[in-house]
Design a protein around this motif. Structure first.
Motif, PDB file in Angstrom:
ATOM      1  N   LYS A 182      25.909 -21.423   6.470  1.00 41.42           N
ATOM      2  CA  LYS A 182      24.466 -21.508   5.941  1.00 41.42           C
ATOM      3  C   LYS A 182      24.800 -22.262   4.518  1.00 41.42           C
ATOM      4  CE  LYS A 182      21.873 -17.723   8.328  1.00 41.42           C
ATOM      5  NZ  LYS A 182      21.263 -16.591   8.182  1.00 41.42           N
TER       6      LYS A 182
ATOM      7  N   THR B  36      22.368 -10.582   3.152  1.00 46.47           N
ATOM      8  CA  THR B  36      22.287 -11.115   4.287  1.00 46.47           C
ATOM      9  C   THR B  36      21.288 -10.276   4.970  1.00 46.47           C
ATOM     10  OG1 THR B  36      23.998 -10.007   5.384  1.00 46.47           O
ATOM     11  CG2 THR B  36      24.328 -12.018   4.365  1.00 46.47           C
ATOM     12  N   LYS B  37      20.459 -10.628   6.019  1.00 46.29           N
ATOM     13  CA  LYS B  37      19.585  -9.957   6.872  1.00 46.29           C
ATOM     14  C   LYS B  37      18.485  -9.599   6.075  1.00 46.29           C
ATOM     15  CE  LYS B  37      23.753  -8.780   9.824  1.00 46.29           C
ATOM     16  NZ  LYS B  37      24.712  -7.685  10.073  1.00 46.29           N
TER      17      LYS B  37
ATOM     18  N   ASP C 169      25.247  -6.884   3.617  1.00 47.81           N
ATOM     19  CA  ASP C 169      24.221  -6.766   4.570  1.00 47.81           C
ATOM     20  C   ASP C 169      23.145  -5.799   3.766  1.00 47.81           C
ATOM     21  OD1 ASP C 169      22.410  -5.916   6.392  1.00 47.81           O
ATOM     22  OD2 ASP C 169      24.100  -5.312   8.118  1.00 47.81           O
TER      23      ASP C 169
ATOM     24  N   GLY D 298      19.864 -13.991   2.748  1.00 46.13           N
ATOM     25  CA  GLY D 298      19.822 -14.591   4.170  1.00 46.13           C
ATOM     26  C   GLY D 298      18.416 -14.353   4.526  1.00 46.13           C
TER      27      GLY D 298
ATOM     28  N   GLY E  41      28.332 -10.579   7.732  1.00 47.09           N
ATOM     29  CA  GLY E  41      27.734 -12.084   7.833  1.00 47.09           C
ATOM     30  C   GLY E  41      28.489 -12.899   7.048  1.00 47.09           C
TER      31      GLY E  41
ATOM     32  N   LEU F  85      19.139 -19.743   4.589  1.00 44.11           N
ATOM     33  CA  LEU F  85      19.762 -19.416   3.464  1.00 44.11           C
ATOM     34  C   LEU F  85      18.718 -20.155   2.175  1.00 44.11           C
ATOM     35  CD1 LEU F  85      22.186 -17.559   2.325  1.00 44.11           C
ATOM     36  CD2 LEU F  85      23.223 -19.866   1.821  1.00 44.11           C
TER      37      LEU F  85
ATOM     38  N   GLU G 153      17.860 -16.178  10.908  1.00 44.44           N
ATOM     39  CA  GLU G 153      19.320 -16.415  11.467  1.00 44.44           C
ATOM     40  C   GLU G 153      19.481 -17.679  11.881  1.00 44.44           C
ATOM     41  OE1 GLU G 153      18.881 -14.256  15.556  1.00 44.44           O
ATOM     42  OE2 GLU G 153      18.595 -12.495  14.541  1.00 44.44           O
TER      43      GLU G 153
ATOM     44  N   VAL H  25      29.432 -10.926   0.023  1.00 42.94           N
ATOM     45  CA  VAL H  25      28.450 -10.995   0.856  1.00 42.94           C
ATOM     46  C   VAL H  25      28.233  -9.457   1.698  1.00 42.94           C
ATOM     47  CG1 VAL H  25      27.820 -11.827   3.054  1.00 42.94           C
ATOM     48  CG2 VAL H  25      29.113 -13.184   1.524  1.00 42.94           C
TER      49      VAL H  25
ATOM     50  N   THR I 191      27.060 -16.959   6.860  1.00 37.91           N
ATOM     51  CA  THR I 191      26.721 -17.323   5.681  1.00 37.91           C
ATOM     52  C   THR I 191      27.338 -18.403   5.108  1.00 37.91           C
ATOM     53  OG1 THR I 191      26.175 -15.029   5.010  1.00 37.91           O
ATOM     54  CG2 THR I 191      26.411 -16.533   3.431  1.00 37.91           C
TER      55      THR I 191
END
Length: 453
Positions: free
Chosen positions: A119, A248-249, A222, A274, A112, A282, A277, A220, A116
């Protein structure tokens, strides 16, 4: 992980009621549940062992004071240690005295990074009032540069026009030069990712780091990767002087182990998370608040911030004055309330921020269906004429058929909306003058909402 750990701890808190002291037995019971929840969440075993040892050391023999019971005291200790495991306090970005500030985004493909980057652009513009330029050095993925250009525009920033036939270092240096000439505050460099860690990726990103000398190097990752997130973070840490981690996620992660493992393994602070979506999904990572989420305490601070940022205060005050004066609540007001809720991220976003005890009361509610119902209600109201919205009592059979056709729904949906509107209007009438206090008394909510009165 959040619901699993919260459920386990809630059961234990109930069983420990009436006990006056924390003992080895009840600590052992709770630690067994915590250990299982963390391992199921894919938290690294060394991190789990260290965490359990710290909680045991702090908990054993501690007196239970006031109205608390051993379960509540243990939950408080677990909360503090969870926050400590994810870092000491909220970590800010370091802005240099002489701009531009350079942020290098690192990570594997699919984590991501590009989203990101956009964001973070939005966050810097809105929260820090910075002028931001982004640049993609991914010359391998054909759509990477176009994607960054599109999402950067959505975020309100500018994107440097790079070409795939250029070298990554040359692209980054040209973007940095434009930053200086056009007085940008921040340059965010989105790097190429791979499906797995390899020599070429590491050599390229090391060269980029040496060329642009970033103030911040953000990794970054996940959050749904679990153990893999930890291993990937360690590999990047060995090559780059990471200054922060972006998870993220985090909103879609049922296990959540990465948030506990990554910081401990790399000794690098988690700076951002994050949480949706959306382009504004963020937020600065706060260990204490995230620990509260994990334990089912919700995140009331985020809920309040969301209200402050997204709710039209003037419109809310206008509605309050209208209700107080006795003016009739109409469908325009109803539509406005639906819009305010959407601005705050919708029903599911609000539920995520509520404590588990409150959220569980709506546990049987299908959030996707509820969100669809809200959209359908909006469509029905927007199919009405201005007069019909102001005077809903005018809406009879023929008008209902026309409105239903305009909104693409059955007449029953129009009837359902009008019934819900009537219920809200009746409630608003009861709030007129001192009616709100009377209603609270009838609900039995006076003591809980107005302590000390």
């Amino acid at each position: 992980m959040a619901s699993n750990l919260s459920d386990r701890l809630s059961r234990l808190v109930k069983t420990m009621r009436g006990q006056a002291r924390i003992t080895e037995t009840n600590v052992a019971d709770m630690m067994r549940e915590v250990r299982m929840a963390l391992l199921e969440a894919d938290v690294a075993l060394p991190v789990v062992r260290d965490f359990i040892a710290r909680v045991k050391e702090k908990a054993l023999g501690q007196e239970v004071v006031g109205s608390l019971n051993p379960g509540q005291v243990l939950v408080s200790i677990v909360h503090k240690e969870l926050a400590r495991t994810m870092g000491e306090g909220q970590q800010e970005l370091h802005f240099p005295a002489n701009p531009p500030m350079v942020i290098l985004m690192a990570g594997l493909q699919g984590a991501g990074k590009t989203t990101t980057t956009a964001k973070l652009t939005r966050w810097l513009i809105e929260k820090k009032k910075k002028k931001v330029l982004t640049v993609s050095t991914d010359v391998y993925r054909p759509a990477a540069m176009d994607q960054l250009r599109t999402v950067t525009a959505q975020a309100g920033g500018e994107c440097f026009p790079a070409r795939p036939d250029q070298k990554p270092v040359d692209i980054a240096l040209a973007a940095l030069d434009q930053c200086r000439r056009q007085y940008f505050d921040v340059l965010i460099v989105d790097t190429a990712g791979r499906l797995a860690i390899d020599e070429a990726l590491m050599a390229e990103i090391r060269d980029l780091h040496a060329a642009v000398r970033p103030t911040e190097t953000l990794f970054v990752v996940d959050a749904m990767q679990g153990q893999d997130a930890m291993n990937t973070a360690r590999a990047f840490k060995d090559v780059l002087p990471l200054t922060g981690i972006v998870l993220t996620k985090l909103d879609g992660d049922s296990r959540g182990g990465a948030a506990l493992s990554v910081q401990q393994v790399t000794q690098t602070p988690i700076k951002f998370a994050g949480v949706s979506e959306k382009i504004d999904g963020l937020e600065a990572f706060d260990p204490d608040r995230h620990a509260g989420r994990v334990l089912g305490m919700g995140d009331i601070v985020s809920l309040v911030e969301s209200v402050q940022q997204n709710v039209d205060v003037a419109a809310a005050q206008k509605l309050a004055a209208k209700v107080k004066s006795g003016e009739s609540f109409d469908l325009n007001d109803f539509l406005s309330q639906l819009g305010q809720m959407k601005n705050m991220g919708g029903l599911s976003s609000l539920m995520d921020k509520l404590p588990a005890q409150l959220a569980s009361k709506a546990g049987n509610l299908d959030m996707d269906k509820a969100e669809r119902d809200v959209r359908r209600m909006e469509a029905v109201i927007l199919s009405m004429t201005p007069l019909e919205r102001t005077k809903p009592d005018l809406i009879k059979a023929s008008r209902k058929r026309r409105i239903a056709a305009g909104a693409g729904v059955h007449v029953q949906e129009v009837n359902k909306l009008l019934k819900q509107f009537e219920q809200m209007r009746d409630m608003m009438k009861k709030m007129k003058g001192g009616g709100m206090m009377k209603m609270l008394k009838r609900m039995g909510g006076m003591r809980g909402m107005l302590p000390g009165m």
